[in-house]
Structure formats: structure tokens, C-alpha cells
Write a protein that holds these residues in place. Structure first.
Motif, mmCIF file in Angstrom:
data_model
loop_
_atom_site.group_PDB
_atom_site.id
_atom_site.type_symbol
_atom_site.label_atom_id
_atom_site.label_comp_id
_atom_site.label_asym_id
_atom_site.label_seq_id
_atom_site.Cartn_x
_atom_site.Cartn_y
_atom_site.Cartn_z
ATOM 1 N N PHE A 160 -1.902 22.196 2.754
ATOM 2 C CA PHE A 160 -1.823 22.070 1.295
ATOM 3 C C PHE A 160 -1.497 20.631 0.912
ATOM 4 O O PHE A 160 -0.602 20.009 1.472
ATOM 5 C CB PHE A 160 -0.719 23.010 0.786
ATOM 6 N N ILE A 161 -2.273 20.119 -0.049
ATOM 7 C CA ILE A 161 -1.973 18.827 -0.685
ATOM 8 C C ILE A 161 -1.598 19.146 -2.130
ATOM 9 O O ILE A 161 -2.432 19.650 -2.884
ATOM 10 C CB ILE A 161 -3.192 17.879 -0.670
ATOM 11 N N PRO A 162 -0.360 18.900 -2.531
ATOM 12 C CA PRO A 162 0.064 19.304 -3.875
ATOM 13 C C PRO A 162 -0.459 18.360 -4.950
ATOM 14 O O PRO A 162 -0.894 17.255 -4.656
ATOM 15 C CB PRO A 162 1.586 19.215 -3.783
ATOM 16 N N PRO A 163 -0.397 18.808 -6.209
ATOM 17 C CA PRO A 163 -0.715 17.905 -7.323
ATOM 18 C C PRO A 163 0.254 16.721 -7.325
ATOM 19 O O PRO A 163 1.355 16.826 -6.785
ATOM 20 C CB PRO A 163 -0.487 18.764 -8.568
ATOM 21 N N PHE A 164 -0.168 15.617 -7.924
ATOM 22 C CA PHE A 164 0.739 14.465 -7.975
ATOM 23 C C PHE A 164 1.678 14.548 -9.173
ATOM 24 O O PHE A 164 1.248 14.719 -10.305
ATOM 25 C CB PHE A 164 -0.031 13.141 -8.034
#
Ligand SMILES: *Cc1c(COP(=O)(O)O)cnc(C)c1O
Length: 227
Positions: A160-164
């Protein structure tokens, strides 16, 4: 460099302790994209063994240069186009970025053709960000089911790459929801074996990710400096 890495390892241990687990059970992937083979070697000499790359061509050059290090491992963390699969080869111990049934299908055929069994993660686009790769939550079961009869890829977990956000605490709920999804999949898809990797957490948020269940963090800037 050694001091910087030891400090990160301590912060990983502390975050793991807050969750009641051992820091040694968290895998640190040093994200070396855009940095040179010499830079990787310096980090290797400080004790790290797993490196993350996001572009195949760039990765392959460094992997070749460092091929005399027999215990170094590379993970592919970037998007893979199906027409670039031949650049994957046997170069990566784990691919974090499988994001469609179509890619999984092509990958399985490719790895069958080179006689390799490849470990992978599914990249999840948890909050449906339009500009991001990854499968949405309602597509995950379909993708997992499509893997049942694929013998040349093994699903090990989720990435998972989260929102910034300027404030990484805002992603705590997303990390928590990823962990719930991860645990639900274990219950739902009994055929999965060794489905035990939850890859989330980067330089600015790895402690929060670990507190919420991550067991693999991908850290670039905090180790190598700004890209
Ligand atoms: C670049 C990158 C990272 C590392 O990010 P930092 O903020 O530099 O720690 C982690 N994961 C992925 C998928 C990346 O592309």
C-alpha cells in the motif's frame, strides 16, 4: 550513514514494541531508486541486505554491478508494464506491485517460460486515488481467485502507498484499514499459504504504519537522502 541507519532501525524496533512485536520481524527495504550501485554498496556495508527499485532498466544495471554480493536482495516496488516483463528475469526476490488480473496472467506465463516461481504482493489502491496504480478493494477477491491455478506466482501479501498528507497521522486510519483487509483475506482465502507480508510505511510514516500492522517498510529518503 551507519548512524543514520542505526537510528532508523531503533525507530523500527520502538514502533514494533508499541505493537507488541519484535523489531526483527519487520523487514526494512532500503529504497535505492535513483541512487547508484556505489551508494547501495555503502548501505550494504552498514548491514542492510534488501533494496527496493522502481524502474526495471535502472535496477538491472545496478543488480549486475553488485552481482558478486551473494546475500543482497532486490525488490521491485514500481509499476510493471506487461511488455517489459522480460526485463524482470530472476532479478527480484519479491515484486510488490501486481495490480491487475491481466498482469498476473502475463507474469505467470512469463515465469513459467523461464522456469521460475516468483513471490508477489498485490498493490492496493485503498481509497481509489485516480492517479495511482493498484487494485481497488472490490477487485481484490477477483484477482486473488484468479491466482488459484497459477503455479509460477505465489501471493505473499499486500502493498500500500497511502495518499500524501503533510501530517502522516491522517493516514493512520488507512493503515489500519489495510491491516483489516489483510487479516480478512487470510480468513476468506484459505488456499493461500505464507500470505503474511503487509508492505506499508515510508520515510515519513513508517512508525505509524508499523503501529497499525505493517511488517515490511520501504524507506528511501531517510536512508539515502533526498532524490
Ligand atoms: C520511492 C518509494 C518509496 C520510498 O519513499 P521515501 O519517502 O523516499 O521513503 C517507497 N515505496 C515506493 C513504492 C516508492 O516508489
Amino acid at each position: 550513514m551507519k548512524k543514520r541507519i542505526d537510528e532508523i532501525l531503533n525507530r523500527i524496533s520502538d514502533a514494533a514494541a508499541r505493537r507488541g512485536i519484535d523489531g526483527n520481524d519487520i523487514t526494512l527495504v532500503a529504497v535505492s531508486k535513483t541512487f547508484s550501485a556505489d551508494d547501495i554498496f555503502e548501505v550494504y556495508r552498514c548491514g542492510l541486505r534488501v533494496f527496493g527499485e522502481s524502474r526495471l532498466q535502472e535496477a538491472n544495471e545496478k543488480i549486475k554491478t553488485l552481482s558478486n554480493l551473494n546475500d543482497i536482495k532486490f525488490h521491485m516496488i514500481g509499476h510493471i508494464q506487461t511488455n517489459k516483463l522480460k526485463l524482470v528475469g530472476s532479478n527480484f526476490s519479491l515484486i510488490h506491485s501486481v495490480d491487475s488480473i491481466y498482469l498476473a496472467d502475463k507474469m505467470n506465463r512469463y515465469f513459467e517460460s523461464i522456469g521460475k516461481v516468483q513471490e508477489i504482493l498485490i498493490q492496493v489502491n485503498l481509497v481509489n486515488e485516480p492517479q495511482k496504480h493498484g487494485v481497488s478493494v472490490n477487485e481484490i477477491d477477483g484477482l486473488i481467485n484468479s491466482l488459484i491455478d497459477k503455479n509460477n506466482i505465489i501471493l505473499r501479501g499486500l502493498m500500500f502507498i497511502p495518499p500524501f498528507y503533510d501530517d502522516p497521522e491522517k493516514n493512520r486510519i488507512n493503515f489500519r484499514n489495510m491491516n483489516k483487509l489483510f487479516e480478512n483475506i487470510k480468513v476468506k482465502h484459505k488456499f493461500l499459504k505464507d500470505f503474511n507480508i503487509l508492505s506499508m510505511g515510508m520515510s515519513d510514516d513508517f512508525e505509524i504504519a508499523i503501529e497499525e500492522g505493517s511488517n515490511m517498510v520501504r524507506i528511501g529518503t531517510a536512508i539515502f537522502g533526498r532524490r
